[in-house]
Design a protein around this motif. Structure first.
Motif, mmCIF file in Angstrom:
data_model
loop_
_atom_site.group_PDB
_atom_site.id
_atom_site.type_symbol
_atom_site.label_atom_id
_atom_site.label_comp_id
_atom_site.label_asym_id
_atom_site.label_seq_id
_atom_site.Cartn_x
_atom_site.Cartn_y
_atom_site.Cartn_z
ATOM 1 N N ASP B 291 30.825 43.755 36.625
ATOM 2 C CA ASP B 291 30.325 42.469 36.122
ATOM 3 C C ASP B 291 30.466 41.352 37.169
ATOM 4 O OD1 ASP B 291 33.044 42.475 36.092
ATOM 5 O OD2 ASP B 291 33.282 41.918 34.002
ATOM 6 N N ASN B 292 30.707 41.756 38.409
ATOM 7 C CA ASN B 292 30.787 40.808 39.531
ATOM 8 C C ASN B 292 31.955 39.825 39.396
ATOM 9 O OD1 ASN B 292 30.076 39.850 41.980
ATOM 10 N ND2 ASN B 292 28.213 38.788 41.323
ATOM 11 N N GLN B 293 33.058 40.319 38.828
ATOM 12 C CA GLN B 293 34.258 39.488 38.716
ATOM 13 C C GLN B 293 35.315 40.081 39.641
ATOM 14 O OE1 GLN B 293 35.168 37.006 36.051
ATOM 15 N NE2 GLN B 293 32.943 36.825 35.974
ATOM 16 N N GLU B 294 35.966 39.208 40.408
ATOM 17 C CA GLU B 294 37.057 39.726 41.235
ATOM 18 C C GLU B 294 38.320 39.809 40.380
ATOM 19 O OE1 GLU B 294 37.942 38.925 45.649
ATOM 20 O OE2 GLU B 294 39.437 37.760 44.567
ATOM 21 N N ARG B 295 38.910 40.997 40.346
ATOM 22 C CA ARG B 295 40.109 41.217 39.526
ATOM 23 C C ARG B 295 41.317 41.361 40.432
ATOM 24 N NH1 ARG B 295 38.050 40.528 34.282
ATOM 25 N NH2 ARG B 295 35.926 41.351 34.326
#
Lengths: 102, 794
Positions: B291-295
């Motif tokens: 989802d194009n989120q940096e975790r």
């Protein structure tokens, strides 16, 4: 009233107890539309119960031959059913127009 | 869990209705919530044949078509789709029919040409997002039929609520197994006949922590053609609540729904190096999810890596970098089993819950994992013209070991309260796919790989019970010994009930507020922070601390009612309050309290009631009335200089015992609770009051035989003169003939600093009738004594 198989972590076997819907008398529909209280099932959940899970007794050092039953019901839920109250939150708002009806 | 009835029938020949199935499974513990008919709107859509298609005379993109829909007359329809052509079979919405988005088709004219319906695209039919052109049906489609009947659609969907113990029922297969058992039907699991290509691609698998990853398998599919799945796959996923994306992703979702095994598809070209390592994340390692989120990861998370580079967050979400894209031709399909708590922790912490993580958290059938992979690759081959690689990559450091569970039919009967033949239990277990070895009275039952919840005898008893039907067990009232004695005398419960009846009888309204309040409420009241008991996992910021006083709840109830236009608010509440006390084992002191809150009009604003606001005398009168009801001696009220939220504030004493306080809520605080009139608040220690009430004794005083004589005295003093001071001084005289002192009137002359207070004294002699002269003399003596002691005038 019916006992329906269910799951709780502290009872085995576990059951939910349903009563027939007070609004539609268990029909599931009212005035030709899906009953809003039981959502068309004709039943309303009223409490959970079961035989106490052996692990519960083990945790408090009871001998393994002890059995027991457990059940619990929410007073608000019963009141909702008895008086036809649609919204649980009203119990905690303390609105005088609500309180003065009882 | 959404179950398609036609999908279920691919596993077991259930012929009954959806409702009957739902009812039966409900009693078996799989509660039916709803039956949905996702494609019902397509009943209104008719199949048609485009007989003629000409360009619109006044438009460069519209077409004028003549369409046969099985009626006598042909329909003239204007259509804007670029792909419409004569000779096509199409889906037609005729006049009066309704599209899924609610649009009703009407007769119209488009640039002068009549149009008697609409030729529909897939998007207009709610079948997909495709709106590039109209939906063209198979050439063999008969004309004039309902579209719902000519397409193979999953039209009946049962929505089940699955309890957390039944991971196995989060799939069509699992529900089919239950159905087969319940209706004594055979269960058929497809036999796979996979065909493989020539290529053999090894992708080595290394699992660094076998406790966290029990099984990891994967296989490559070559030469995939990415594209949309065929309609029968897309509509089925859609009916089961999953959006169709592309043939590769759709296959993984299809298998997940079918057998409960989550799969993940990687673009093989993006796995560099071509080696799978399953390892714990390093603290603060970062990873960009699909989802194009940096975790930001923790060492409790599990990563799937290509070499050392993370490519997926195990069981939760894939990575953006190894995602399937339009350039993907080689796919690596993963089928694995992870430690459920690991997945649960990661999913909760990151707030990422998916169909996959939901199943991994609850437990996967480890003996179905390879089957699921084979089925998926075969389906990829079918839908994407791929070639399945020869080589199966698999590492299983932690194979499934079936529990051997003891079972005694006698114990089952005893626990359930039934008298079943042992054969019944045996049929149940066999129906569930469990292996039974009978040895007289004690059996051994082997756990099935899809039932992680069955490990103990009690679990097996539950299975017998639910199949027999808990509702079929005859009710029996257990014998209980009860004495006729009342057990509640002297208990807190009984005392609270007494106080509740008193309050309600007085016309006050009882409120009940949460024991949890917000730190902000307590800050507003100016309460010290060091006595508060904060909640570790608060539901919200409004409820993050236990109430150390009754005030916040009562004020909240006041605000609620003022907002609703209440003009006369008289509330009481009984509750426990909580303060920090290090000397106690729990560090928490819990005290029973009674709260009173009065604000606004004294009476309902109707004739003939006077319109006047309540004042201090109202709340004080109610407190005195409570004490009188409980036969506790009358209190002393002593004003104090300071209180956190009351000003003025008066303490209530019984003898030397501080029972509580009463006062006016400071105006700045009252304002925040919308109160424009004075708010009177009292807080009384109920535990102390209960003790006092228990000690109270009622002693009868014989009624006087001789009449009494009354005399008034008016004392004049400065404005600061208090009624209580004079009354106490009068009583302190302990005059043998005075049996009552009452304050009767107050007069403050306008142009003077004086205050006139009148008291009525009642004189009585126990043995004779008093004479007027005698009483006058005593009255004067009393008056003089007060003049002398308090320096007032008469």
């Amino acid at each position: 009233m019916r006992f329906r198989q269910s799951f709780f972590p502290f009872t085995e076997p576990s059951a939910e107890v349903d009563i027939s819907c007070f609004l539609c008398n268990g029909a599931g529909t009212k005035h030709g539309e899906t009953c809003r209280v039981c959502k068309g099932t004709g039943w309303v959940e009223i409490l959970g119960c079961g035989m106490v899970d052996p692990q519960v007794f083990a945790a408090v050092d009871y001998p393994s031959d002890v059995t027991g039953f457990a059940f619990g019901l929410g007073v608000e839920r019963i009141a909702m059913l008895k008086y036809g109250i649609g919204d649980l939150r009203q119990f905690f708002e303390n609105d005088l127009r609500f309180l003065q009806q009882f | 869990m959404l179950l398609s009835l036609s999908w279920l029938r691919e596993f077991t020949p259930y012929e009954g209705t959806a409702q009957a199935l739902g009812d039966r499974l409900t009693m078996l513990g799989l509660e039916l919530e709803d039956i949905k008919h996702p494609f019902e709107v397509l009943k209104e859509i008719t199949t048609g044949y485009v007989l003629e298609c000409k360009m619109h005379p006044d438009s460069d993109h519209l077409h004028c078509c003549r369409v046969d829909v099985g009626q006598e007359a042909l329909l003239d329809i204007v259509c804007g789709a670029p792909n419409v052509a004569a000779g096509q079979k199409v889906a037609v919405a005729t006049i009066g029919s309704k599209l899924p988005d609610g649009t009703v088709i009407k007769k119209s004219k488009l640039r002068g040409q009549p149009s008697h319906g609409m030729i529909c695209s897939e998007r207009e039919l709610g079948l997909s997002e495709d709106h590039s052109g109209i939906m063209v049906l198979d050439n063999s489609t008969p004309v004039g039929m309902k579209l719902q009947d000519v397409l193979t659609l999953d039209t009946e969907i049962l929505d089940f609520s699955i309890t957390p113990n039944r991971a196995d029922c989060l799939s069509v297969l699992g529900l089919a197994r239950e159905t087969a058992m319940a209706f004594h039907l055979p269960l058929t699991i497809k036999e796979l006949t996979p065909t493989y290509g020539e290529e053999s691609t090894e992708v080595p698998i290394e699992i660094t922590d076998p406790k966290l990853c029990w099984l990891y398998a994967g296989r490559v599919v070559h030469n995939m053609h990415l594209g949309p799945s065929p309609l029968h796959i897309r509509q089925r996923l859609q009916a089961c609540g999953i959006r169709a994306i592309s043939n590769i992703v759709d296959v993984t979702n299809y298998i997940l729904l079918e057998c409960g095994q989550p799969l993940h598809a990687f673009d093989l070209a993006k796995l560099n190096p071509r080696k799978i390592v399953v390892r714990k994340a390093r603290p603060n390692e970062t990873f960009v999810t699909l989802d194009n989120q940096e975790r930001v990861l923790k060492d409790t998370d599990l990563c799937i890596c290509a070499g050392d580079t993370p490519v997926a967050l195990a069981g939760v979400m894939g990575g953006l970098d190894s995602e399937i894209t339009s350039t993907t031709t080689q796919v690596f399909v993963e089928s694995a089993v992870f430690n459920p708590p690991t997945i649960r922790k990661t999913s909760r912490r990151l707030g990422l819950s998916s169909e996959s993580s939901y199943r991994f958290e609850r437990g996967i059938d480890q003996q179905r994992t390879i089957w699921a992979l084979e089925r998926a690759t075969a389906l990829l081959q079918e839908l994407g013209q791929g070639t399945v690689d020869k080589h199966l990559n698999v590492a299983e450091p932690n194979p499934f070991i079936a529990a051997q569970i003891p079972f005694r039919p006698k114990y089952a009967n005893a626990l359930l309260g039934v008298n079943l033949e042992p054969d019944f239990a045996k049929t149940v277990f066999t129906g569930l796919g469990l292996k039974v070895s009978e040895k007289d009275t004690s059996w051994q039952v082997e756990q099935a790989s899809w039932r992680p919840d069955l490990t103990r005898e009690a679990d097996l008893v539950e299975e017998v019970g639910r199949v027999y039907g808990l509702d079929n067990i005859k009710p029996l009232l257990p014998p209980m010994q009860l004495s006729l004695e009342r057990h509640d005398v002297g208990t807190e419960f009984a005392f609270w009930r007494q106080v509740r009846h008193w309050g309600a009888g007085l016309g006050l309204n009882e409120v009940i507020n949460y024991s949890f309040v917000g730190q902000k409420d307590l800050d507003l009241l100016g309460l010290p922070k060091d006595v508060r008991i904060a909640i570790k996992n608060p539901l919200s910021q409004e409820q993050d601390v236990l109430r150390p006083t009754i005030a916040p709840g009562l004020l909240q109830s006041l605000r609620q009612n003022l907002a609703q236009g209440a003009v006369s608010v008289k509330l009481f509440e009984l509750c426990h309050v909580f303060t920090l006390d290090e000397t106690l084992e729990t560090h928490t002191k819990e005290t029973a309290m009674l709260g009173l809150l009065f604000s606004g009009l004294r009476y309902e604003p109707v004739w003939p009631n006077p319109q006047e606001d309540m004042d201090y005398s109202d709340i004080r009168g109610v407190i005195e009335h409570l004490l009188r009801t409980l036969h506790v001696e009358q209190p002393k009220f002593v004003q104090v200089a300071e209180h956190a939220y009351l000003s003025p504030c008066v303490q209530i004493f019984i003898g030397d015992t501080l029972l509580g306080h009463v006062g006016v809520v400071k105006s700045a605080i009252a304002d925040t609770y919308l109160a424009h009139k004075l708010v009177y608040l009292a807080e009384i220690n109920l535990a102390l009051l209960q003790e006092l009430a228990a000690k109270a004794k009622v002693k009868f005083t014989p009624l006087a035989i001789y009449p009494c004589v009354k005399r008034d005295i008016t004392f004049i003093g400065s404005k600061s003169l208090q009624v209580g001071t004079i009354k106490a001084a009068l009583l302190d005289l302990k005059h043998p003939l005075i049996c009552d002192v009452a304050f009767v009137s107050l007069y403050e002359p306008k142009e003077s600093t004086d205050k006139h207070l009148s008291f009525r004294l009642t004189f009585r002699h126990n043995q004779r009738t008093l004479k007027d002269a005698e009483v006058d003399k005593e009255r004067d003596k009393v008056a003089q004594a007060i003049v002398k002691s308090l320096g007032v005038r008469i």
